[in-house]
Design an enzyme around this catalytic site. Sequence first.
Site, PDB file in Angstrom:
ATOM      1  N   ALA A  35       0.802  -1.470   0.018  1.00 21.19           N
ATOM      2  CA  ALA A  35       0.087   0.156  -0.023  1.00 21.19           C
ATOM      3  C   ALA A  35       1.106   1.424  -0.205  1.00 21.19           C
ATOM      4  O   ALA A  35       1.890   1.292   0.715  1.00 21.19           O
ATOM      5  CB  ALA A  35      -1.150  -0.034   0.918  1.00 21.19           C
ATOM      6  N   GLU A 105      -2.550  -4.630  -8.781  1.00 24.25           N
ATOM      7  CA  GLU A 105      -1.730  -5.197  -8.078  1.00 24.25           C
ATOM      8  C   GLU A 105      -1.664  -6.427  -8.040  1.00 24.25           C
ATOM      9  O   GLU A 105      -1.212  -7.169  -8.851  1.00 24.25           O
ATOM     10  CB  GLU A 105      -0.246  -4.732  -7.484  1.00 24.25           C
ATOM     11  CG  GLU A 105       0.158  -3.230  -8.583  1.00 24.25           C
ATOM     12  CD  GLU A 105       0.842  -2.775  -7.107  1.00 24.25           C
ATOM     13  OE1 GLU A 105       1.546  -2.927  -5.797  1.00 24.25           O
ATOM     14  OE2 GLU A 105       1.663  -1.726  -7.140  1.00 24.25           O
TER      15      GLU A 105
END
Length: 160
Positions: A35, A105
């Site tokens: 993140a 991703e």
Amino acid sequence: MVYTLAEVRALTPVRDSVEKRAPLPDLRDVFLCHAWDDRKGAAKELHDLLESRGVSVWFSEKDVALGTSLLREIDKGLTKSRVGLVLVTPALLRRVQDEGIADKELSALLARDLLVPIVHDTTYEALREVSPLLGSRSGLNTTDDPMADVAAKLAELVAI
């Protein structure tokens, strides 16, 4: 657009400095998905520990040059990495639910054979609530092993 000889010469120092950047190897041992909120904390710590053990890591904070497309560079990084790592933190769980870049991703990484979740400051139960597919993968947990030990185990994995 047509440039004059003087304009081309004026651009030459910029082009030369870009070309002189040290090229990174095309193939990396691992792609580190994390993140954005973790880029200076846990993700940086894991990146540094892995690299100190000789593991080449694709890490957006160092591999995406200014002025380039973030998504395109991530796409290139994914294709040039042998193993996918997902640093699962509360911030990543929020980002995946928001369907941001981390979610993109993760979607690409889930198609891989070798994908390792690293659970940090959260639980596998919380992960399974957000991503049952990732939560079904065997991985590592920093509650069980400190980050340095996690990095050592990952280094052993990519050495195979």
